[in-house]
Design an enzyme around this catalytic site. Structure first.
Site, PDB file in Angstrom:
ATOM      1  CE1 TYR A 190      -3.279   3.013   0.811  1.00  0.00           C
ATOM      2  CE2 TYR A 190      -2.189   3.098   2.759  1.00  0.00           C
ATOM      3  CZ  TYR A 190      -2.888   3.517   1.981  1.00  0.00           C
ATOM      4  OH  TYR A 190      -3.873   4.880   2.000  1.00  0.00           O
ATOM      5  CB  SER A 216      -4.533  11.091   6.538  1.00  0.00           C
ATOM      6  OG  SER A 216      -5.568  10.644   5.819  1.00  0.00           O
ATOM      7  NE  ARG A 235      -0.588   6.485  -1.967  1.00  0.00           N
ATOM      8  CZ  ARG A 235      -0.398   5.128  -1.928  1.00  0.00           C
ATOM      9  NH1 ARG A 235       0.593   4.691  -1.797  1.00  0.00           N
ATOM     10  NH2 ARG A 235      -1.232   4.499  -1.006  1.00  0.00           N
ATOM     11  CB  THR A 288      -6.004  16.308  -0.466  1.00  0.00           C
ATOM     12  OG1 THR A 288      -4.645  16.163   0.732  1.00  0.00           O
ATOM     13  CG2 THR A 288      -5.408  15.468  -1.458  1.00  0.00           C
ATOM     14  NE  ARG A 333      -3.001   4.476  -4.912  1.00  0.00           N
ATOM     15  CZ  ARG A 333      -3.703   5.012  -3.886  1.00  0.00           C
ATOM     16  NH1 ARG A 333      -3.974   4.337  -2.753  1.00  0.00           N
ATOM     17  NH2 ARG A 333      -4.193   6.517  -3.953  1.00  0.00           N
ATOM     18  CD  GLN A 353      -6.058  14.490   3.627  1.00  0.00           C
ATOM     19  OE1 GLN A 353      -5.915  13.413   4.343  1.00  0.00           O
ATOM     20  NE2 GLN A 353      -6.668  14.509   2.417  1.00  0.00           N
ATOM     21  CE1 TYR A 371      -7.418  12.712   0.016  1.00  0.00           C
ATOM     22  CE2 TYR A 371      -7.588  11.180   1.605  1.00  0.00           C
ATOM     23  CZ  TYR A 371      -6.852  11.742   0.495  1.00  0.00           C
ATOM     24  OH  TYR A 371      -5.819  11.232  -0.040  1.00  0.00           O
ATOM     25  CG  HIS A 411      -2.131  11.773  -3.808  1.00  0.00           C
ATOM     26  ND1 HIS A 411      -2.853  12.457  -3.279  1.00  0.00           N
ATOM     27  CD2 HIS A 411      -2.309  10.534  -2.754  1.00  0.00           C
ATOM     28  CE1 HIS A 411      -3.714  11.975  -2.121  1.00  0.00           C
ATOM     29  NE2 HIS A 411      -3.422  10.763  -1.977  1.00  0.00           N
ATOM     30  CE  LYS A 423      -0.354  15.918   0.155  1.00  0.00           C
ATOM     31  NZ  LYS A 423      -1.035  14.672  -0.358  1.00  0.00           N
TER      32      LYS A 423
END
Ligand SMILES: Cc1cc2nc3c(=O)[nH]c(=O)nc-3n(C[C@H](O)[C@H](O)[C@H](O)COP(=O)(O)O)c2cc1C
Length: 393
Positions: free
Chosen positions: A30, A112, A284, A161, A170, A133, A135, A281, A257
């Site tokens: 990860y 996060s 990613r 972000t 991924r 941070q 989202y 990022h 960001k």
């Protein structure tokens, strides 16, 4: 004399090797992966090595300083710990460990949204303010409540972000069935059985899921799959109007960001924020995008001194921090470099990562003939003529 002494850590690569050995494959993968072909993930690191230093001699090298400020806060070096989801799966209570190491060292820590330890956990375990941070989710009640929680916890800056409104794929995460906690499959049991130190740590904490989400977002009592929840909950309509709404709801320092384009950077600078982070990022998200270090100089020129320009993605050494400085970044964020330390040796490992990076900055700066990091600039670098590339817009 202790029976087992710490291994000698000379560089981030040493911590990376230990991290790989000590953490279950699912969480190692990860961390150490990029989206799709991983081209951008690789370029982020390899493009740094194209920048060389200009050696200077016969300069008084005493009284050096690498201290600086980021978003108005004093920092021991201009390096902040980037937000990293599932940090608490790299080592038990990993967010608390990383935050403590950062605070003791004198650099900012960013928690996060997708952390294992919650905002309240980190606030209770650390003495000083940290950054949070966000989202942006479709559920605005959740967004508003999260901002309130952050304010109550004394968060001193909000990092918003912008480059993950849907998740870059991924491959390894899908193949590994990434979840938190890991599902009790035979493969996982065998893998975890080999990492007894990690497993013992995890057995000693109750924090095994997304601490900021579970019990806070409506209808979420159990959330193991990052990818399906992201697909359902993250707001794909996030635009400048919504960003303004968040800025107004927050009312404090704001850092944007995930900027990788000059026009976006100009817009962000005019918008009223403390800093922008030139970032892809860590490779990613948009695979095939240029590395952050190649995009940095154009963006720094585009915004001038309207706003602090920081960068992340690909920093693995103090030399890289200086390369970023020379290419126009006031400060940087590091992701994997400190996560390798955490996975390798917990809180001590994060401290080691920061020590390694600060020593590298100090020595490299001195050999370039500078005594104050504030003076380190493009004149200290050898930059290939084609570094930024000649791309048709
Ligand atoms: C395992 C992992 C998880 C991440 N999770 C988040 C996240 O939750 N929020 C966020 O804004 N960025 C996240 N990022 C991106 C980092 O904040 C940062 O941009 C990136 O790690 C920088 O690249 P580097 O790892 O090469 O230093 C994550 C990065 C990694 C490696």
């Amino acid at each position: 004399m202790p029976l087992f002494s710490d291994p000698v850590i000379t560089c981030i690569e040493d911590l990376k090797r230990l991290h790989k050995r000590r953490v279950p494959k699912m969480f190692w993968d990860y961390c150490e992966s990029g989206s799709y072909t991983e081209q951008t993930f690789r370029d982020n690191v390899s493009d740094f090595s194209r920048l060389r230093f200009r050696q200077k001699v016969a300069v008084d090298m005493t009284n050096r300083t690498i201290a600086s400020t980021m978003a108005g806060e004093k920092v021991a070096m201009p390096v902040a710990l980037a937000p990293v989801g599932l940090t608490g799966m790299q080592s038990a209570d990993g967010e608390i460990k990383a935050a403590r190491a950062a605070q003791a060292f004198g650099v900012p820590y960013t928690l996060s949204t997708m952390s294992v330890c919650s905002i309240e956990d980190v606030a209770a375990a650390t003495g000083k303010p940290f950054w949070f941070q966000l989202y942006v989710m479709k559920d605005w009640d959740f967004v508003a409540a999260t901002l309130e929680r952050a304010k109550k916890a004394g968060v001193s800056a909000l990092v918003l972000t912008l480059d993950l409104q849907l998740l870059g794929q991924r491959h390894k995460d899908l193949k590994n069935g990434l979840s938190t906690p890991p599902k009790p499959t035979l493969r996982n049991i065998l893998d975890i059985g080999l990492r007894w130190h990690w497993a013992l740590g995890m057995a000693g904490t109750r924090r095994h899921s997304f601490g900021n989400i579970v019990g806070h977002a409506k209808g979420v009592s159990n959330l193991s799959s990052l990818s399906s929840w992201t697909a359902e909950q993250f707001d794909p309509q996030l635009d400048w109007g919504k960003i303004a709404r968040i800025r107004d709801m927050w009312g404090g320092k704001l850092i944007l960001k995930g900027i990788l384009d000059e026009d976006d950077a100009r817009r962000a600078a005019d918008f009223g924020c403390e800093a922008i982070v030139v970032s892809n990022h860590g490779g990613r998200q948009l695979d095939g995008a240029l590395s952050s270090i190649r995009r940095l100089p154009g963006i720094a020129r585009a915004v001038g001194d309207k706003v602090e320009v920081w960068m992340d993605s690909g920093i693995r050494s103090g030399q890289d921090v200086l390369r970023a400085r020379g290419m126009g970044a006031h400060g940087v964020m590091i992701g994997r470099a400190y996560i390798h330390g955490l996975g390798a040796m917990g809180e001590r490992g994060v401290t080691k990562a920061l020590e390694v990076i600060s020593r590298e900055i100090d020595t490299t700066m001195a050999l370039c003939g500078e005594r104050d990091i504030a003076q380190f600039g493009a004149h200290n670098l050898m930059i290939p003529a084609d570094f930024e590339g000649d791309w048709k817009a």
